[in-house]
Design a protein around this motif. Structure first.
Motif, PDB file in Angstrom:
ATOM      1  N   LEU A 184       0.826  -1.206   0.000  1.00 54.08           N
ATOM      2  CA  LEU A 184       0.000   0.000   0.000  1.00 54.08           C
ATOM      3  C   LEU A 184       0.864   1.261   0.000  1.00 54.08           C
ATOM      4  N   MET A 185       1.818   1.313   0.902  1.00 53.54           N
ATOM      5  CA  MET A 185       2.617   2.524   1.035  1.00 53.54           C
ATOM      6  C   MET A 185       3.483   2.769  -0.198  1.00 53.54           C
ATOM      7  N   LYS A 186       3.981   1.715  -0.811  1.00 55.08           N
ATOM      8  CA  LYS A 186       4.798   1.900  -2.008  1.00 55.08           C
ATOM      9  C   LYS A 186       3.994   2.517  -3.136  1.00 55.08           C
ATOM     10  N   LEU A 187       2.741   2.094  -3.298  1.00 57.82           N
ATOM     11  CA  LEU A 187       1.906   2.677  -4.341  1.00 57.82           C
ATOM     12  C   LEU A 187       1.583   4.134  -4.022  1.00 57.82           C
ATOM     13  N   LEU A 188       1.251   4.415  -2.764  1.00 56.00           N
ATOM     14  CA  LEU A 188       0.935   5.786  -2.379  1.00 56.00           C
ATOM     15  C   LEU A 188       2.154   6.697  -2.535  1.00 56.00           C
ATOM     16  N   GLU A 189       3.317   6.187  -2.192  1.00 55.13           N
ATOM     17  CA  GLU A 189       4.539   6.988  -2.311  1.00 55.13           C
ATOM     18  C   GLU A 189       4.917   7.255  -3.758  1.00 55.13           C
ATOM     19  N   SER A 190       4.510   6.385  -4.672  1.00 54.69           N
ATOM     20  CA  SER A 190       4.857   6.565  -6.086  1.00 54.69           C
ATOM     21  C   SER A 190       3.821   7.400  -6.840  1.00 54.69           C
ATOM     22  N   SER A 191       2.745   7.821  -6.152  1.00 54.93           N
ATOM     23  CA  SER A 191       1.648   8.541  -6.798  1.00 54.93           C
ATOM     24  C   SER A 191       1.674  10.030  -6.457  1.00 54.93           C
TER      25      SER A 191
END
Length: 479
Positions: free
Chosen positions: A341-348
């Motif tokens: 979850l956090m990796k996707l949010l951080e890449s957006s």
């Protein structure tokens, strides 16, 4: 220096200010003997220091040595019978739903923060000790554990600016819904809790108007008007005594006068202001290769919230390779992984936050933590909720797209709006999002707060807000 490999622009942010205390010379003056306690009063440059020798049951700490920073901030904790909190945790299997993939018992670990994640979220090991797989319904436990270590506790309730009731109403609801559809049995705990409170001397002074209670579920779960056994929830917030309390909850009712929304717990529970600043620096330079993303599952389209979800998912899928959709259908398990979850949010750059089962989402705070600009489709998802923690200049840190624009103006309206925001505006919005991080995280309950540290986390902001409200109520009563 900015990361030139970023597809979308990164931000800059100023260092947080630090406070310093001036040394003072203390002069002892005669003590005052009170009927229920003895206070030694010291005077110095613009400072009063109190030593309370009061001893009474009902709190975990004595007042101890206090400087003037505690005047007007003292909190008294009711020593509730264990069946209202501790026993619920010991019977943790009863709060696990049959469809849950894992037992709720593991989320009680580490003061309610859950299992430590380890090295996962960040490649920099400096951050790993403060990352936990925190369940969104554990706020009651986290808040209680932090309150036990609050710097201005008192065992003398007459000194208290607020009185905390550590009843785990949300976890108790989950436990009772498991085994009973009989509403009288479901509602019994709340009634018993108030029956106990009304016998205490602390209740009688203001009839509970100086009391506050924290729930880890949305307000609607405690506002069951119907007497139909098949209807969800309890009637806790509808009881006559509840009208005097202040409720802190993850989502307030828009018609309530005594509820205030405070942030959902995130995965990050730092131990210091330095650690928060390090995290802010990291997400400032994160490589953001995705314009916008949505993490969530479909909802039935028979109501407004379901229709918004349907439009958001469809438009994400229809985008020209600028959106990523992480499907959290019950059959999926990726959404149970904080790292994913956090990796996707951080890449957006932008994170879509449509209503779900209710207007608010934990994902709002996960996205802020990741430095991802939230996109709202309802005013009730944040702007009308978290008035103590999120500023009212909403356009400076978020995007608002009314649902009617999605429905009536084309299948790629979200992408069109987000692509139309100038880069310099995006950078400024992200800077403002990153500045919100300290206000929406709950620091570790057992952390040591250095003298002079000015950082206020979500807990401290909530306590300040409730104390001010009670102070205003006292003033109205006196007038």
């Amino acid at each position: 220096m900015d990361n030139n490999n970023n597809k979308y622009p990164s931000s800059s942010i100023e260092d947080p200010p630090t406070g310093k205390k001036k040394p003072t010379t203390i002069l002892l003056i005669p003590c005052l003997l009170l009927t229920t306690s003895m206070l030694l009063i010291y005077l110095s440059q613009n400072k009063i220091i109190l030593i309370s020798t009061t001893t009474s049951s009902g709190s975990d700490h004595t007042s101890g040595l206090r400087d003037d920073s505690c005047l007007g901030r003292y909190i008294y904790i009711h020593n509730l019978p264990s069946r209202f909190n501790k026993d619920i945790l010991q019977d943790c299997e009863s709060i696990s739903r049959p469809k849950d993939k894992t037992s709720m018992c593991k989320y009680i670990e580490n003061y309610g923060l859950g299992p430590q994640i380890g090295d996962g979220v960040s490649t920099d090991s400096r951050y790993s000790p403060s990352w936990y797989a925190t369940n969104q319904f554990m706020l009651e436990v986290i808040f209680h554990e932090k309150m036990k270590r609050y710097e201005c506790l008192t065992r003398n309730s007459s000194l208290a600016s607020g009185i905390y009731v550590p009843y785990y109403a949300g976890l108790d609801l989950r436990r009772n819904m498991q085994w009973s559809y009989n509403i009288s049995e479901r509602d019994a705990s709340g009634k018993e809790m108030f029956k106990w409170l009304k016998k205490q001397p602390q209740w009688k002074g203001m009839s509970g108007k100086d009391h506050f209670l924290v729930t880890g579920r949305i307000s609607r779960d405690f506002r069951r008007y119907s007497k139909n056994n098949s209807r969800w929830g309890t009637n806790l917030m509808l009881l006559p005594e509840s009208q005097n309390l202040t409720f802190l909850t993850i989502e307030r009712s828009p018609i309530s006068h005594n509820e205030f929304a405070i942030p959902y717990p995130t995965y990050f529970h730092p131990t210091s202001a330095v650690e928060i600043h390090q995290w802010q620096e990291k997400i400032k330079f994160t490589n953001r290769t995705v314009l916008f993303s949505f993490i969530g599952a479909q909802r039935p389209s028979r109501n407004y919230k379901g229709l918004v979800r349907t439009q958001v998912i469809q438009q994400c899928k229809n985008s020209s390779n600028t959106c990523r959709f992480l499907d959290c259908d019950v059959k999926a398990n990726t959404c149970d992984d904080p790292i994913t979850l956090m990796k996707l949010l951080e890449s957006s750059v932008f994170c879509l936050q449509p209503p779900g089962d209710s207007l608010t989402r934990r994902s709002v705070f996960d996205s802020i933590l990741a430095g991802c600009i939230p996109v709202f489709f309802s005013q009730g998802s944040a702007y009308k909720q978290y008035i103590w923690h999120i500023p009212n200049n909403s356009s400076e840190y978020s995007v608002y797209i009314p649902f009617k624009e999605l429905k009536n103006e084309g299948k790629n309206k979200i992408e069109e709006i987000l692509l139309g925001i100038p880069n310099e505006k995006v950078v400024g919005m992200r800077e403002n999002v990153i500045r919100l991080v300290p206000k929406i995280v709950y620091t570790k309950p057992n952390r040591y707060k250095p003298v002079g540290e000015t950082l206020e986390d979500a807990f401290e902001i909530a306590v300040k807000g409730v104390v001010k409200r009670i102070e205003d109520i006292r003033r109205e009563i006196q007038d």
